[in-house]
Design a protein around this motif. Structure first.
Motif, PDB file in Angstrom:
ATOM      1  N   GLU A  38       0.831  -1.204   0.000  1.00  0.00           N
ATOM      2  CA  GLU A  38       0.000   0.000   0.000  1.00  0.00           C
ATOM      3  C   GLU A  38       0.864   1.253   0.000  1.00  0.00           C
ATOM      4  N   ASP A  43      -2.058  -1.660  -5.992  1.00  0.00           N
ATOM      5  CA  ASP A  43      -3.521  -1.562  -5.894  1.00  0.00           C
ATOM      6  C   ASP A  43      -4.171  -2.693  -5.112  1.00  0.00           C
ATOM      7  N   SER A  71      -5.592   1.084   4.603  1.00  0.00           N
ATOM      8  CA  SER A  71      -6.717   2.005   4.416  1.00  0.00           C
ATOM      9  C   SER A  71      -7.165   2.156   2.974  1.00  0.00           C
ATOM     10  N   ARG A  72      -6.333   1.751   2.004  1.00  0.00           N
ATOM     11  CA  ARG A  72      -6.654   2.004   0.603  1.00  0.00           C
ATOM     12  C   ARG A  72      -6.625   0.757  -0.267  1.00  0.00           C
ATOM     13  N   ARG A 104     -13.389  -2.931   0.912  1.00  0.00           N
ATOM     14  CA  ARG A 104     -12.264  -3.133  -0.016  1.00  0.00           C
ATOM     15  C   ARG A 104     -12.048  -4.586  -0.405  1.00  0.00           C
TER      16      ARG A 104
END
Length: 340
Positions: A38, A43, A71-72, A104
């Protein structure tokens, strides 16, 4: 634009040459690699599921832990063998892990592949119904899971419940809105790719598929993707599907890379039998200097047709070295190819 993710099989062995010598090592390092990926801008973090093996097995504790630490980045599997799954527990665990990750999860599932144990799913308490194959059973489990993931109520409420019920039939909780659209099917043939499209699942295609035409692997895989999209267009699923392909890509940019992988150049597709009836084609590995990789991957028809590329990583070499591989891929391969 392409998404780039890593796919870890999560191997561990007590060998002194391995950086993952126990199940604890591989689980904790799987979390650490997702955090590092991350930070690098990768991705997706995806994990293979194999039962009865010294590899990653139970996915949802790991997915939830990765979700809590990041978080992403997208978090997924490639793939969960649905022959081993209680579809309702699957849906509950998936909903909880997706809520922890704040939406996610990208769950790759399939009817499964040859496993370590003979009919290992029997030890988990499952067996095909009369007239079913184990593959049929895996698809049946999938159909149930997809239905309950939709969030529709189906269970009759107790008239004297311990806690008050909402009105109507009860659904499984926790429910994570949108997860149903983030289920992927690991298809091994053109027919199962079309089946996945008819059921509203995204397509996950690995480095192995049925050898259906005798052509090069990437050409057959590109035709599989085309068949999937043609079938999808016949249905109104309410969203656009995604397609991923897996590749082994190892850029050689350092002396350490050369020491590990120089002998793996010039890989070719391979043909083999994965069971008594199925002739399969295994896609080649890509191991070379970045300029060579860019040229070769630009010619890969399936890579060009997919929106997501999952790169398998040699997890036993440790977090730092695998982060180095991902950084090399981002900088020296993905960027020149225009994937970002």
């Amino acid at each position: 634009m392409k998404n780039l993710g890593f796919l870890s099989f999560g191997h561990w062995t007590p060998s002194p040459h391995s950086q993952t010598r126990s199940a604890s090592d591989v689980l904790l390092q799987s979390i650490d690699l997702a955090v590092a990926a991350e930070e690098l801008g990768v991705d997706g973090a995806y994990y293979r599921v194999h039962h009865f093996a010294r590899q990653l097995a139970s996915p949802f504790p790991l997915l939830a832990a990765v979700g809590a630490k990041t978080s992403r980045i997208e978090i997924g599997t490639g793939v969960i063998d649905m022959r081993y799954e209680n579809p309702l527990y699957f849906a509950e665990d998936a909903g909880a892990a997706d809520l922890i990750a704040e939406g996610r999860l990208q769950l790759g599932i399939s009817r499964g592949s040859p496993e370590q144990a003979v009919e290992g799913w029997r030890h988990f308490g499952y067996q095909p119904a009369e007239g079913e194959s184990d593959a049929d059973m895996g698809r049946r489990h999938t159909e149930v899971a997809l239905q309950v993931l939709s969030g529709q109520g189906f269970a009759e409420p107790n008239p004297r419940p311990m806690f008050p019920n909402p009105p109507g039939l009860l659904r499984l909780e926790p429910h994570s809105e949108g997860l149903r659209q983030r289920i992927w099917w690991g298809a091994g043939s053109d027919a199962t790719a079309r089946w996945a499209a008819s059921r509203g699942m995204n397509l996950m295609s690995s480095t192995l598929k049925d050898d259906e035409t005798g052509e090069a692997f990437h050409i057959q895989q590109a035709k599989q993707i085309q068949a999937f999209r043609e079938e999808w267009a016949k249905h109104d699923h309410g969203f656009e599907p995604r397609v991923s392909v897996s590749r082994s890509i190892l850029p050689i940019v350092s002396d350490q890379d050369r020491a590990y992988f120089l002998g793996q150049r010039d890989s070719q597709d391979q043909i083999g039998m994965i069971d008594e009836k199925t002739r399969a084609i295994f896609g080649r590995s890509f191991t070379a200097e970045p300029d060579v990789l860019v040229e070769e991957l630009a010619k890969d028809e399936a890579v060009q047709a997919a929106d997501t590329v999952l790169v398998t990583v040699p997890n036993q070499l440790g977090v730092d070295y695998n982060a180095h591989i991902l950084e090399s891929l981002m900088e020296h391969v993905a960027k020149p190819l225009g994937w970002k």
